[in-house]
Design a protein around this motif. Structure first.
Motif, PDB file in Angstrom:
ATOM      1  N   GLU A 177       0.703  -1.337   0.135  1.00 26.35           N
ATOM      2  CA  GLU A 177      -0.168   0.008   0.121  1.00 26.35           C
ATOM      3  C   GLU A 177       0.806   1.193   0.077  1.00 26.35           C
ATOM      4  O   GLU A 177       0.652   2.455  -0.481  1.00 26.35           O
ATOM      5  N   LEU A 178       2.075   1.344   0.734  1.00 22.19           N
ATOM      6  CA  LEU A 178       3.053   2.418   0.814  1.00 22.19           C
ATOM      7  C   LEU A 178       3.294   2.564  -0.876  1.00 22.19           C
ATOM      8  O   LEU A 178       3.574   3.802  -1.208  1.00 22.19           O
ATOM      9  N   LEU A 179       3.642   1.456  -1.431  1.00 19.51           N
ATOM     10  CA  LEU A 179       4.325   1.569  -2.821  1.00 19.51           C
ATOM     11  C   LEU A 179       3.199   2.264  -3.646  1.00 19.51           C
ATOM     12  O   LEU A 179       3.444   3.096  -4.649  1.00 19.51           O
ATOM     13  N   GLY A 180       2.056   1.787  -3.331  1.00 16.04           N
ATOM     14  CA  GLY A 180       0.878   2.199  -4.408  1.00 16.04           C
ATOM     15  C   GLY A 180       0.288   3.732  -3.944  1.00 16.04           C
ATOM     16  O   GLY A 180      -0.775   4.129  -4.624  1.00 16.04           O
ATOM     17  N   GLY A 181       0.846   4.337  -2.784  1.00 14.34           N
ATOM     18  CA  GLY A 181       0.179   5.312  -2.220  1.00 14.34           C
ATOM     19  C   GLY A 181       0.761   6.648  -2.639  1.00 14.34           C
ATOM     20  O   GLY A 181       0.332   7.661  -1.998  1.00 14.34           O
ATOM     21  N   GLY A 182       1.665   6.704  -3.527  1.00 18.61           N
ATOM     22  CA  GLY A 182       2.256   7.922  -3.991  1.00 18.61           C
ATOM     23  C   GLY A 182       3.194   8.506  -2.776  1.00 18.61           C
ATOM     24  O   GLY A 182       3.669   9.932  -2.868  1.00 18.61           O
ATOM     25  N   LEU A 188      13.319   5.737  -3.759  1.00 19.66           N
ATOM     26  CA  LEU A 188      14.236   5.015  -3.040  1.00 19.66           C
ATOM     27  C   LEU A 188      13.850   3.617  -2.638  1.00 19.66           C
ATOM     28  O   LEU A 188      14.570   2.626  -2.843  1.00 19.66           O
ATOM     29  N   LEU A 189      12.555   3.473  -2.821  1.00 24.22           N
ATOM     30  CA  LEU A 189      11.950   2.101  -2.493  1.00 24.22           C
ATOM     31  C   LEU A 189      11.677   1.013  -3.839  1.00 24.22           C
ATOM     32  O   LEU A 189      12.042  -0.124  -3.742  1.00 24.22           O
ATOM     33  N   GLN A 190      11.190   1.710  -4.854  1.00 28.14           N
ATOM     34  CA  GLN A 190      10.908   1.148  -5.980  1.00 28.14           C
ATOM     35  C   GLN A 190      11.887   0.152  -6.607  1.00 28.14           C
ATOM     36  O   GLN A 190      11.986  -1.064  -7.048  1.00 28.14           O
ATOM     37  N   PRO A 191      13.212   0.725  -6.634  1.00 28.74           N
ATOM     38  CA  PRO A 191      14.322  -0.083  -7.126  1.00 28.74           C
ATOM     39  C   PRO A 191      14.404  -1.552  -6.355  1.00 28.74           C
ATOM     40  O   PRO A 191      15.098  -2.456  -6.969  1.00 28.74           O
TER      41      PRO A 191
END
Length: 338
Positions: A177-182, A188-191
Motif C-alpha cells: 500500500e505504501l508503494l501504491g500510495g504516492g 528509494l523504495l521501488q528499485p
C-alpha cells in the motif's frame, strides 16, 4: 525561576532543547555532563532512573509521578571514560522497569481491544501473588482498574497477546500500500521493492512487539504508518548499501520498532506529525522515548542486541547535534546511523 529570572537549570534545559531541535551544528558543550542534563530534564517523566558511567554508578532518588510518567522505569545509559557508547545488559534489578503497567501503553492496548482480540496469555498476578486476571480472557477496562498502582509479578506486555494482530503478512500488505500510495519515498523504495517485499514476509514478530504494533495500528494509526515507512526506508538503505539478507532483515526490524518507546508517553507528545513544532513540555516527554524503547526490546524480547542499540540511537546525529547522548557518527552502530 525566581523574580522572573530563569534558573541555571531551566536555562540549560531550554538551551539543550533549542540546540537539539534546530540541529544547529555540534552541541557538545551542552552535553559535557550527560548525567546533569538528564537529571534536570527527566524528573517529570521517569522515576528511579539510573545512570552508569564507567565503573561508577549513581542512583537517582525517586521522584513523584507526574503526567507522562513511565512508572518505575530505570533509564540505563553506559558511557566509557573514553566517550564511547555501549548498551548495558539489564541486570535482575533492572527488570523492575516494567513492573507496573504504563498508563499510556495500557490505554492504547485497551482501546485496540475494542475491535481486536487481545487476551491474557497467562494468569496475571501482582507481586504479592494476588490473581488479577485469568488467563485466556479478553482484556477490558476492568483490567485497567485492577492494575492501578499494582506491582506485577511479570510485565504486562509479556502477559498479553494479540490473536488477530499485526503479522508479517499484514506488514507486507502495508508495504504494498505504501508503494501504491504516492509516497515521497518511492524513488528509494521501488528499485528494491521485490526483495524488500520478500524479506518483510519472512520477518519474525516477537509477541511483545506484535502486541504494541497491533495497538498502534488500531489506536494510533499515524504511529503505525510511520513505523511501516521507516521499516521500508531502513531496508532500502541497507539493500542499496550492499547488505545481505540478514542485514536487511535486521534493518527492517530496527525501522519498524524504532519508535516503540512512544507508546509509553502521551500521544499528544509524539512525533508522528512531522510538521508540528514541538514545545518544550512535549520535548521533555519525547526526549526519553529512544531509551524506553531500547529498554523494552532489551528486557522483554529476544531480538538481537543490535536492535535495542539502534532504537536507543535513532535520534542521534552524525554531527553530534542529536539526543540523548550527542554521539558522533563513529560512536554509533551501523543500524543506528540508518
Amino acid at each position: 525561576m525566581s523574580n522572573g529570572v530563569p534558573s541555571p537549570a531551566t536555562k540549560h534545559q531550554g538551551d539543550l532543547y533549542k540546540a537539539t531541535k534546530m540541529r544547529a551544528g555540534p552541541c557538545v558543550g551542552l552535553f559535557e555532563d550527560v548525567h546533569s542534563v538528564f537529571l534536570q530534564i527527566l524528573p517529570s517523566f521517569m522515576t528511579n532512573f539510573r545512570f552508569l558511567s564507567g565503573a561508577s554508578r549513581a542512583i537517582a532518588p525517586p521522584v513523584a509521578n507526574q503526567g507522562g510518567t513511565f512508572g518505575s522505569a530505570r533509564l540505563i545509559i553506559s558511557h566509557h571514560v573514553s566517550g564511547g557508547h555501549t548498551m548495558t545488559p539489564p541486570t535482575a534489578s533492572d527488570r523492575s522497569a516494567f513492573g507496573k503497567a504504563n498508563p499510556h501503553a495500557l490505554a492504547t492496548i485497551l482501546e485496540a481491544s475494542e475491535t481486536r482480540r487481545i487476551i491474557s496469555a497467562t494468569d496475571i498476578y501482582d507481586i504479592s501473588g494476588i490473581k488479577l486476571w485469568a488467563g485466556n480472557q479478553p482484556v477490558s477496562t476492568s483490567l485497567q482498574r485492577k492494575l492501578l498502582d499494582r506491582e506485577l509479578r511479570q510485565p504486562l506486555e509479556t502477559s498479553l497477546v494479540a490473536e488477530d494482530g499485526v503479522s508479517a503478512a499484514s506488514l507486507a500488505l502495508a508495504f504494498e500500500e505504501l508503494l501504491g500510495g504516492g509516497s515521497a519515498l518511492l524513488p528509494l523504495l521501488q528499485p528494491h521493492a521485490q526483495r524488500l517485499a520478500s524479506l518483510i514476509k519472512g520477518l519474525t514478530l516477537h509477541p511483545v512487539a506484535q502486541l504494541l504494533l497491533t495497538a498502534a495500528q488500531t489506536a494510533r494509526p499515524e504511529h503505525y504508518a510511520h513505523a511501516v515507512a521507516a521499516m521500508a526506508l531502513n531496508g532500502a538503505l541497507m539493500v542499496a548499501g550492499g547488505g545481505d539478507d540478514a542485514a536487511v532483515r535486521l534493518a527492517l526490524l530496527c525501522g519498524l520498532l524504532h519508535d516503540v518507546g512512544e507508546m509509553y508517553i502521551g500521544p499528544e507528545h509524539g512525533e508522528a506529525e512531522a510538521d508540528r513544532d514541538l514545545d518544550f513540555a512535549s520535548y521533555q516527554q519525547l526526549v526519553v522515548h529512544p531509551h524506553v524503547g531500547s529498554l523494552l526490546l532489551a528486557q522483554l524480547t529476544n531480538y538481537p542486541a543490535d536492535v535495542a542499540r539502534a532504537v536507543a540511537e535513532h535520534h542521534e546525529r552524525l554531527d553530534q547535534s542529536g539526543y540523548p547522548n550527542a554521539l558522533a557518527g563513529g560512536q554509533m552502530s551501523t543500524q543506528g546511523r540508518l
